[in-house]
Write a protein that holds these residues in place. Structure first.
Motif, PDB file in Angstrom:
ATOM      1  N   SER A 192      15.310 -11.724  12.793  1.00  0.00           N
ATOM      2  CA  SER A 192      16.341 -12.332  11.943  1.00  0.00           C
ATOM      3  C   SER A 192      16.889 -13.609  12.565  1.00  0.00           C
ATOM      4  N   VAL A 193      17.138 -13.568  13.866  1.00  0.00           N
ATOM      5  CA  VAL A 193      17.667 -14.750  14.552  1.00  0.00           C
ATOM      6  C   VAL A 193      16.644 -15.881  14.482  1.00  0.00           C
ATOM      7  N   ARG A 194      15.375 -15.568  14.703  1.00  0.00           N
ATOM      8  CA  ARG A 194      14.343 -16.597  14.604  1.00  0.00           C
ATOM      9  C   ARG A 194      14.346 -17.251  13.226  1.00  0.00           C
ATOM     10  N   THR A 195      14.515 -16.440  12.187  1.00  0.00           N
ATOM     11  CA  THR A 195      14.572 -16.965  10.814  1.00  0.00           C
ATOM     12  C   THR A 195      15.769 -17.880  10.647  1.00  0.00           C
ATOM     13  N   MET A 196      16.916 -17.488  11.209  1.00  0.00           N
ATOM     14  CA  MET A 196      18.150 -18.236  11.024  1.00  0.00           C
ATOM     15  C   MET A 196      18.181 -19.549  11.795  1.00  0.00           C
ATOM     16  N   ILE A 197      17.438 -19.649  12.874  1.00  0.00           N
ATOM     17  CA  ILE A 197      17.514 -20.865  13.696  1.00  0.00           C
ATOM     18  C   ILE A 197      16.385 -21.848  13.400  1.00  0.00           C
ATOM     19  N   THR A 198      15.464 -21.497  12.499  1.00  0.00           N
ATOM     20  CA  THR A 198      14.378 -22.426  12.182  1.00  0.00           C
ATOM     21  C   THR A 198      14.696 -23.212  10.929  1.00  0.00           C
TER      22      THR A 198
END
Length: 198
Positions: A192-198
């Motif tokens: 989820s964090v990877r999705t939010m920071i890309t």
């Protein structure tokens, strides 16, 4: 907030490698890689029964008419906290300060327990991203941000593949409270964090 936190953790990794970061190094990186110019953290004496673990005060200060304005954050933490919890609370309050314009926020033991419980119940990315409770979401993001400052995403991803579900050693190695291992080493949260920071 998470993009800025990830910039800070990336700076920490670049400068210090993948290891335990002391609070001074984390604060230095926040000052170097975020819009916050100065961070102070101080302990305050309260009984262990006091439900408030920490709080921050954020303000803009102009020392004199010729100086530029600077953003200052003061973080207070309860002195009864052990080293791991103190680091976690200070990092969490810094993350809240990154998200706030000015003002204050307090972390209580009840809010931290609720967040850890909430995370253990969330298994799908979409549930996390669609959480309708804004206050809870702010707390969750600050918790995730604090973990990111203590142990960056890439390191946690590697640990998940190595640890075989046994995270106590890694919590101790990176100074993360063991009680939040399920938050720190959760593949769905990391995705989820990877999705939010890309």
């Amino acid at each position: 907030m998470l993009k800025t936190v990830c910039q800070v953790s990336s700076g920490l990794r670049k400068e210090l490698g993948e290891k335990y970061y002391n609070l001074e190094n984390i604060v230095y990186a926040v000052e170097a890689y975020s819009p916050i110019d100065e961070v102070y953290y101080v302990g305050y004496n309260v009984p262990a029964k006091n439900p408030i673990y920490g709080q921050f005060f954020k303000f803009v200060q102009t020392p004199n008419s010729y100086a530029s304005a600077k953003t200052v954050v003061e973080i207070r933490y309860a002195l009864h906290l052990d080293t791991q919890w103190r680091r976690f609370i200070v990092c969490k309050e810094m993350c809240h300060a990154l998200d706030a314009d000015e003002g204050t926020h307090s972390a209580t033991d009840r809010s931290i327990e609720a967040i850890v419980s909430g995370f253990s119940l969330m298994s799908a990315r979409q549930e996390f991203l669609d959480n309708p409770l804004k206050a809870m979401t702010a707390e969750i993001l600050a918790e995730i941000g604090a973990v990111e400052l203590l142990c960056p995403l890439e390191v946690r991803s590697r640990i998940i593949t190595e640890a075989n579900g046994q995270y106590e050693k890694y919590c101790d190695e990176f100074g993360i409270p063991r009680q939040i291992a399920s938050l720190a080493f959760n593949e769905n949260i990391i995705a989820s964090v990877r999705t939010m920071i890309t």
